[in-house]
Enzyme design. Sequence first.
Site, short mmCIF file in Angstrom:
data_model
loop_
_atom_site.label_atom_id
_atom_site.label_comp_id
_atom_site.label_asym_id
_atom_site.label_seq_id
_atom_site.Cartn_x
_atom_site.Cartn_y
_atom_site.Cartn_z
CE1 TYR A 162 -18.61 -19.80 90.79
CE2 TYR A 162 -17.29 -21.19 92.24
CZ TYR A 162 -18.27 -20.24 92.06
OH TYR A 162 -18.92 -19.71 93.17
CB ALA A 164 -9.91 -19.23 86.43
#
Length: 266
Positions: A162, A164
């Site tokens: 998430y 990233a």
Amino acid sequence: MSGFKAVDFSLTGKVALVTGAGRGIGQGIALSLAQAGADLVLADYDIGIAEEAAANVRALGRRAVALQVDVSKAESVANMIGQVRQAFGRLDVAVNNAGVVSLGRVDELPVSEWDRIMNINARGVFLCCQAELKLMREHNFGRIINLASIAGKVGFPDLSHYSASKFAVIGFTNAFAKEVAREGITVNALCPGVVGTGMWRGDEGLSARWAQPGETEVQSWERHQSSLLPQGEAQTVEDMGQLAVYLACAPHVTGQAIAVDGGFSL
């Protein structure tokens, strides 16, 4: 002061599109834009909740259209923009809010789940921006607001995928803003902090997952507000809506990733 222009936060006469508009932050932003005078296109993967959100916008006296969209698919996004054109003929404000979250440590995360999160949260923002730009260019005006997160500024355990995706949204937003900076179009990222929606609350949310031994989900939620946030209290969907209205009206704010997080991040 001679020549001073009063701040105008009215969106009367503007058309706004919000993806992921059926619940939570997306619906809160849509209602805030409507209260400022905008007519709305409310898009969501679930057409049922999009219709419910549209009814709430109409109750404020604004026009509203509900659409179904899968932001990870180019053809679905293109169809959404085509329906915006058909309904209103223009697009002034786009809030690319649709996103998903899940929890998982790196050593246990399936590649398929990494791909799912990235496809919706990052690819979805790219596809929406690409399609929205074509319609905005016809009127040499646009305000694009991409939903990132404080997890796009600071990494959290169990949220590597998430985080990233949201770091990607912030980088993409900054670069895209520079590409269109002289076309009357601004592009910014809104980074919500700790908001009591599905990511945090409930049996599958962060409050439950990060609860200490013997601690209830409610107690964990209260502890995280107190420990993470300098202000000591969570943010609301209305807080996100206030910033969205500002960014929809601000002509010289672009390429920014602005957090509404009670002082948590830089």
